[in-house]
Design an enzyme around this catalytic site. Structure first.
Site, PDB file in Angstrom:
ATOM      1  N   GLY A  24       2.227   2.288  10.685  1.00  0.00           N
ATOM      2  CA  GLY A  24       3.160   3.394  10.508  1.00  0.00           C
ATOM      3  C   GLY A  24       3.817   3.863  11.800  1.00  0.00           C
ATOM      4  O   GLY A  24       4.448   4.913  11.839  1.00  0.00           O
ATOM      5  N   ASN A  59       0.873  -1.174   0.000  1.00  0.00           N
ATOM      6  CA  ASN A  59       0.000   0.000   0.000  1.00  0.00           C
ATOM      7  C   ASN A  59       0.907   1.221   0.000  1.00  0.00           C
ATOM      8  O   ASN A  59       1.487   1.563   1.031  1.00  0.00           O
ATOM      9  CB  ASN A  59      -0.899  -0.020   1.256  1.00  0.00           C
ATOM     10  CG  ASN A  59      -1.669   1.279   1.424  1.00  0.00           C
ATOM     11  OD1 ASN A  59      -1.797   2.059   0.476  1.00  0.00           O
ATOM     12  ND2 ASN A  59      -2.177   1.518   2.625  1.00  0.00           N
ATOM     13  N   TRP A  60       1.015   1.832  -1.167  1.00  0.00           N
ATOM     14  CA  TRP A  60       1.940   2.963  -1.275  1.00  0.00           C
ATOM     15  C   TRP A  60       1.432   4.211  -0.550  1.00  0.00           C
ATOM     16  O   TRP A  60       2.182   5.167  -0.380  1.00  0.00           O
ATOM     17  CB  TRP A  60       2.156   3.324  -2.750  1.00  0.00           C
ATOM     18  CG  TRP A  60       3.006   2.366  -3.522  1.00  0.00           C
ATOM     19  CD1 TRP A  60       3.494   1.152  -3.109  1.00  0.00           C
ATOM     20  CD2 TRP A  60       3.480   2.551  -4.861  1.00  0.00           C
ATOM     21  NE1 TRP A  60       4.236   0.577  -4.102  1.00  0.00           N
ATOM     22  CE2 TRP A  60       4.234   1.406  -5.194  1.00  0.00           C
ATOM     23  CE3 TRP A  60       3.330   3.551  -5.815  1.00  0.00           C
ATOM     24  CZ2 TRP A  60       4.846   1.257  -6.438  1.00  0.00           C
ATOM     25  CZ3 TRP A  60       3.927   3.406  -7.057  1.00  0.00           C
ATOM     26  CH2 TRP A  60       4.686   2.265  -7.364  1.00  0.00           C
ATOM     27  N   LYS A  61       0.173   4.219  -0.164  1.00  0.00           N
ATOM     28  CA  LYS A  61      -0.447   5.433   0.405  1.00  0.00           C
ATOM     29  C   LYS A  61      -0.209   6.608  -0.555  1.00  0.00           C
ATOM     30  O   LYS A  61      -0.157   6.398  -1.763  1.00  0.00           O
ATOM     31  CB  LYS A  61       0.085   5.721   1.807  1.00  0.00           C
ATOM     32  CG  LYS A  61       0.037   4.491   2.718  1.00  0.00           C
ATOM     33  CD  LYS A  61       0.229   4.859   4.151  1.00  0.00           C
ATOM     34  CE  LYS A  61       0.449   3.600   4.972  1.00  0.00           C
ATOM     35  NZ  LYS A  61       0.079   3.794   6.378  1.00  0.00           N
ATOM     36  N   GLY A  71       2.733  -1.192   4.260  1.00  0.00           N
ATOM     37  CA  GLY A  71       2.772   0.228   3.951  1.00  0.00           C
ATOM     38  C   GLY A  71       4.191   0.687   3.664  1.00  0.00           C
ATOM     39  O   GLY A  71       4.719   0.490   2.568  1.00  0.00           O
ATOM     40  N   GLY A  72       4.823   1.273   4.663  1.00  0.00           N
ATOM     41  CA  GLY A  72       6.139   1.888   4.475  1.00  0.00           C
ATOM     42  C   GLY A  72       7.157   1.001   3.775  1.00  0.00           C
ATOM     43  O   GLY A  72       7.862   1.458   2.861  1.00  0.00           O
ATOM     44  N   HIS A 103      -9.524   1.185   4.774  1.00  0.00           N
ATOM     45  CA  HIS A 103      -8.248   1.384   5.478  1.00  0.00           C
ATOM     46  C   HIS A 103      -8.495   2.324   6.667  1.00  0.00           C
ATOM     47  O   HIS A 103      -9.305   3.250   6.588  1.00  0.00           O
ATOM     48  CB  HIS A 103      -7.207   1.976   4.530  1.00  0.00           C
ATOM     49  CG  HIS A 103      -5.831   1.979   5.109  1.00  0.00           C
ATOM     50  ND1 HIS A 103      -5.407   2.924   6.004  1.00  0.00           N
ATOM     51  CD2 HIS A 103      -4.792   1.121   4.945  1.00  0.00           C
ATOM     52  CE1 HIS A 103      -4.161   2.663   6.362  1.00  0.00           C
ATOM     53  NE2 HIS A 103      -3.764   1.572   5.732  1.00  0.00           N
ATOM     54  N   GLU A 112      -5.551  -4.977  10.512  1.00  0.00           N
ATOM     55  CA  GLU A 112      -4.537  -3.949  10.736  1.00  0.00           C
ATOM     56  C   GLU A 112      -4.853  -3.215  12.035  1.00  0.00           C
ATOM     57  O   GLU A 112      -5.672  -2.283  12.039  1.00  0.00           O
ATOM     58  CB  GLU A 112      -4.533  -2.950   9.574  1.00  0.00           C
ATOM     59  CG  GLU A 112      -4.183  -3.562   8.236  1.00  0.00           C
ATOM     60  CD  GLU A 112      -3.569  -2.541   7.289  1.00  0.00           C
ATOM     61  OE1 GLU A 112      -2.528  -2.861   6.718  1.00  0.00           O
ATOM     62  OE2 GLU A 112      -4.103  -1.431   7.157  1.00  0.00           O
ATOM     63  N   GLU A 133      -6.928   4.745   7.793  1.00  0.00           N
ATOM     64  CA  GLU A 133      -6.735   6.182   7.525  1.00  0.00           C
ATOM     65  C   GLU A 133      -7.972   6.771   6.867  1.00  0.00           C
ATOM     66  O   GLU A 133      -8.350   7.909   7.137  1.00  0.00           O
ATOM     67  CB  GLU A 133      -5.467   6.379   6.675  1.00  0.00           C
ATOM     68  CG  GLU A 133      -4.213   6.116   7.508  1.00  0.00           C
ATOM     69  CD  GLU A 133      -2.999   5.656   6.738  1.00  0.00           C
ATOM     70  OE1 GLU A 133      -2.992   5.717   5.491  1.00  0.00           O
ATOM     71  OE2 GLU A 133      -2.034   5.202   7.392  1.00  0.00           O
ATOM     72  N   SER A 167       3.329  -2.134  10.362  1.00  0.00           N
ATOM     73  CA  SER A 167       4.780  -2.115  10.582  1.00  0.00           C
ATOM     74  C   SER A 167       5.445  -3.461  10.287  1.00  0.00           C
ATOM     75  O   SER A 167       6.381  -3.859  10.994  1.00  0.00           O
ATOM     76  CB  SER A 167       5.102  -1.639  12.009  1.00  0.00           C
ATOM     77  OG  SER A 167       4.618  -0.322  12.199  1.00  0.00           O
TER      78      SER A 167
END
Ligand code: PEP
Length: 249
Positions: free
Chosen positions: A170, A8-10, A231-232, A92, A164, A94, A210
């Site tokens: 994150g 997930n590149w966000k 993610g990251g 998600h 999640e 966010e 994470s």
């Protein structure tokens, strides 16, 4: 094989950086564990162009619950299909926390995705406060039940589920393998009650929060963890591919 790793590149990326990252994924070729990337809308065409002849799948990070109409700024499922998306992330944390995605809207988005044959990656998970209050299972059940109530068992079964914990996204704080496994087992039990045992056993339940090359193998070794939503670490080709490799072993 039911394992899967999805990046997930966000809201990260740019044409040059994406070309390097997608090129590295393309060059890695077919891996023992299937993997995919969910990129920002403007880069779907680039993902399609650079990954189209590979085994890597791609998708988006959200979609409208509406099929078309006067919804300025929204993107429909049919538009995502125009770029050959396979997946779309729905719900998600966010989007739930920052953009008003209620359980009901998330369920409507799952319905919109299924109606155009996109596979939703349905995210569920509790906040730190909810975990500390001992209501993790109740929260996750409520989030899943909203989709079951609106869309039915067949649509729920067509989803990839991503657990999640919001407190792990994150933040560098990962749920321990035991903590994650306990919630995954609970999710599979609820899916089993709604969709049937065989169907639930075959469904993919990803862990996200994470995940890194250093902790991926231990998480993925758990009985009900079928891969990861990353993610990251999905922004660094070497890290992402190491996580994919951990899912394959
Ligand atoms: C995510 O955004 O879905 C996620 C899991 O992020 P991170 O891996 O950076 O915690």
């Amino acid at each position: 094989m039911r394992k899967l790793v999805v990046g997930n590149w966000k809201m990260h990326g740019g044409l040059d950086a994406n070309a390097a990252l997608l090129g590295a994924l393309y060059a890695a070729g077919r891996q023992a564990c299937p993997f995919a990337v969910c990129v920002p809308f403007p880069y779907l065409q680039q993902a399609q162009a650079l990954l189209g002849s590979s085994s890597v799948a791609w998708g988006a990070q959200d979609l409208s619950e509406h099929a078309s109409g006067a919804y300025t700024g929204e993107v429909s499922g049919a538009m995502l299909k125009d770029f050959a998306c396979r997946y779309v992330i729905v719900g998600h944390s966010e989007r739930r926390a920052l953009f008003g995605d209620t359980d009901e809207r998330v369920a409507a988005k799952v319905g919109a995705a299924i109606s155009v044959k996109l596979q939703p990656i349905l995210c569920v998970g509790e906040t730190l406060g909810e975990r500390e209050a001992g209501v993790t299972e109740a929260v996750v059940e409520r989030q899943l039940a909203a989709v079951f109530a609106r869309c039915g068992a067949e649509a729920l079964a067509a989803c990839v589920i991503a657990y999640e914990p919001v407190w792990a996204i994150g933040t560098g704080k990962t749920a321990s393998p035991e903590q994650a496994q306990a919630v995954h087992a609970f999710i599979r039990a609820r899916l089993s009650a709604w969709c049937g045992e065989d169907v639930a056993a075959a469904m993919t339940i990803l862990y996200g929060g994470s995940v890194k090359p250093q902790n991926a193998a231990e998480l993925f070794a758990q009985a009900d963890i079928d891969g990861g939503l990353i993610g990251g670490a999905s922004l660094v080709a070497g890290d992402f591919l190491a996580i994919v490799a951990a899912a394959a072993s």
